[in-house]
Design a protein around this motif. Structure first.
Motif, mmCIF file in Angstrom:
data_model
loop_
_atom_site.group_PDB
_atom_site.id
_atom_site.type_symbol
_atom_site.label_atom_id
_atom_site.label_comp_id
_atom_site.label_asym_id
_atom_site.label_seq_id
_atom_site.Cartn_x
_atom_site.Cartn_y
_atom_site.Cartn_z
ATOM 1 N N THR A 156 -40.366 11.168 2.290
ATOM 2 C CA THR A 156 -41.462 11.379 3.221
ATOM 3 C C THR A 156 -40.922 11.575 4.635
ATOM 4 O O THR A 156 -39.740 11.324 4.913
ATOM 5 N N ALA A 157 -41.801 11.999 5.523
ATOM 6 C CA ALA A 157 -41.395 12.227 6.913
ATOM 7 C C ALA A 157 -40.852 10.951 7.548
ATOM 8 O O ALA A 157 -39.864 10.989 8.292
ATOM 9 N N SER A 158 -41.451 9.816 7.245
ATOM 10 C CA SER A 158 -40.979 8.556 7.833
ATOM 11 C C SER A 158 -39.623 8.169 7.269
ATOM 12 O O SER A 158 -38.767 7.621 7.980
ATOM 13 N N MET A 159 -39.393 8.470 6.003
ATOM 14 C CA MET A 159 -38.092 8.171 5.403
ATOM 15 C C MET A 159 -37.005 9.068 5.987
ATOM 16 O O MET A 159 -35.889 8.624 6.256
ATOM 17 N N VAL A 160 -37.326 10.334 6.195
ATOM 18 C CA VAL A 160 -36.366 11.246 6.824
ATOM 19 C C VAL A 160 -36.053 10.770 8.238
ATOM 20 O O VAL A 160 -34.898 10.817 8.681
ATOM 21 N N ALA A 161 -37.080 10.288 8.934
ATOM 22 C CA ALA A 161 -36.855 9.760 10.285
ATOM 23 C C ALA A 161 -35.891 8.577 10.233
ATOM 24 O O ALA A 161 -35.029 8.422 11.122
ATOM 25 N N ASN A 162 -35.999 7.744 9.203
ATOM 26 C CA ASN A 162 -35.082 6.610 9.064
ATOM 27 C C ASN A 162 -33.665 7.077 8.733
ATOM 28 O O ASN A 162 -32.685 6.494 9.212
ATOM 29 N N LEU A 163 -33.547 8.132 7.901
ATOM 30 C CA LEU A 163 -32.221 8.694 7.627
ATOM 31 C C LEU A 163 -31.570 9.164 8.932
ATOM 32 O O LEU A 163 -30.379 8.918 9.167
ATOM 33 N N LYS A 164 -32.352 9.817 9.771
ATOM 34 C CA LYS A 164 -31.815 10.351 11.024
ATOM 35 C C LYS A 164 -31.491 9.224 12.005
ATOM 36 O O LYS A 164 -30.490 9.292 12.735
ATOM 37 N N ALA A 165 -32.305 8.180 11.990
ATOM 38 C CA ALA A 165 -32.023 7.038 12.864
ATOM 39 C C ALA A 165 -30.733 6.349 12.439
ATOM 40 O O ALA A 165 -29.911 5.949 13.277
ATOM 41 N N MET A 166 -30.526 6.235 11.133
ATOM 42 C CA MET A 166 -29.289 5.623 10.626
ATOM 43 C C MET A 166 -28.096 6.526 10.906
ATOM 44 O O MET A 166 -26.997 6.038 11.225
ATOM 45 N N ARG A 167 -28.298 7.824 10.806
ATOM 46 C CA ARG A 167 -27.242 8.780 11.174
ATOM 47 C C ARG A 167 -26.812 8.568 12.620
ATOM 48 O O ARG A 167 -25.613 8.474 12.917
ATOM 49 N N ASP A 168 -27.791 8.481 13.501
ATOM 50 C CA ASP A 168 -27.480 8.338 14.916
ATOM 51 C C ASP A 168 -26.802 7.004 15.216
ATOM 52 O O ASP A 168 -25.893 6.930 16.054
ATOM 53 N N TRP A 169 -27.238 5.945 14.524
ATOM 54 C CA TRP A 169 -26.583 4.647 14.711
ATOM 55 C C TRP A 169 -25.136 4.703 14.245
ATOM 56 O O TRP A 169 -24.248 4.121 14.879
ATOM 57 N N THR A 170 -24.882 5.392 13.148
ATOM 58 C CA THR A 170 -23.514 5.509 12.634
ATOM 59 C C THR A 170 -22.613 6.168 13.669
ATOM 60 O O THR A 170 -21.494 5.701 13.926
ATOM 61 N N PHE A 171 -23.084 7.254 14.267
ATOM 62 C CA PHE A 171 -22.312 7.903 15.328
ATOM 63 C C PHE A 171 -22.046 6.939 16.475
ATOM 64 O O PHE A 171 -20.931 6.840 16.995
ATOM 65 N N SER A 172 -23.090 6.225 16.882
ATOM 66 C CA SER A 172 -22.986 5.345 18.048
ATOM 67 C C SER A 172 -22.105 4.143 17.775
ATOM 68 O O SER A 172 -21.249 3.787 18.599
ATOM 69 N N TYR A 173 -22.274 3.522 16.608
ATOM 70 C CA TYR A 173 -21.569 2.268 16.321
ATOM 71 C C TYR A 173 -20.122 2.509 15.921
ATOM 72 O O TYR A 173 -19.215 1.784 16.358
ATOM 73 N N PHE A 174 -19.877 3.512 15.096
ATOM 74 C CA PHE A 174 -18.528 3.726 14.571
ATOM 75 C C PHE A 174 -17.716 4.729 15.380
ATOM 76 O O PHE A 174 -16.493 4.813 15.210
#
Length: 212
Positions: A156-174
């Motif tokens: 769903t759109a909200s799940m895709v938004a969570n995938l993208k949020a986790m993507r962005d956190w991965t870039f930021s954290y790692f």
């Protein structure tokens, strides 16, 4: 950044200008789910298999241990002895960070792209699991690279938004130890790019694995 996975681990201890001059037979462990296991690719064409071929072309004594299991999440790779919250899976002692470290690797790569979001795990849960795993590896002096989430068609759109949020956190954290498995793999609507799609809305085909 995606293609950098072919070189990242080679620079762990090498200080020479070119990775191809490295002669030390490093050990690398992969933790993950179905993408790392090779789902969607024909035998021998999953990204881990291709990466292994590349490394052995530099030094035949390189060892790549693939502990990925289809369907796995960040909970499955937690340390042995970790007790998860109710309704969350226990660590798999044959495929988790403890097992990976027992193989005495020089580096670990983690590829867990979409299952956590699919099971409704919060971003906070995922992040805490990664931090717990990385902390254990760091304590033993082992460097870890983590792939981002990947596009997926059946969410769903909200799940895709969570995938993208986790993507962005991965870039930021790692930071420079993040591996971009999203950019260029997606359509404008964030589904899997048709040229790389295996056809199930979840996995990449041979061409997609080659890009990874």
């Amino acid at each position: 950044m995606r293609t950098a996975i072919l070189l990242l681990c080679l620079f762990i201890y090498c200080t020479t200008a070119r990775a191809q001059t490295c002669t030390t037979p490093y050990r690398i462990v992969v933790l993950g789910s179905s993408t790392a296991e090779g789902m969607g690719a024909t035998p021998g064409h999953g990204w881990v298999a291709l990466y292994t071929q590349y490394l052995k072309g530099i030094n035949a004594n390189y060892q790549v241990y693939n502990l990925a299991v289809g369907g796995y999440t960040t909970y499955h790779i937690n340390p042995t002895g970790y007790v998860p919250p109710t309704d969350r899976p226990y660590p798999d002692t044959l495929h988790n960070i403890t097992k990976a470290l027992s193989l005495q690797p020089n580096a670990i790569i983690i590829n867990l792209p979409t299952n956590d979001v699919g099971r409704g795990y919060t971003l906070t849960e995922q992040q805490a699991n990664y931090q717990r795993v990385i902390s254990l590896a760091t304590a033993q002096g082992v460097k870890v690279w983590v792939s981002t989430t990947q596009p997926r068609n059946d969410y769903t759109a909200s799940m895709v938004a969570n995938l993208k949020a986790m993507r962005d956190w991965t870039f930021s954290y790692f930071g420079d130890k993040s591996i971009d498995f999203w950019t260029g793999m997606n359509q404008p609507n964030d589904s899997i790019k048709w040229a790389y799609s295996y056809g199930d809305g979840i996995h990449f085909n041979d061409s997609g694995h080659y890009v990874l």
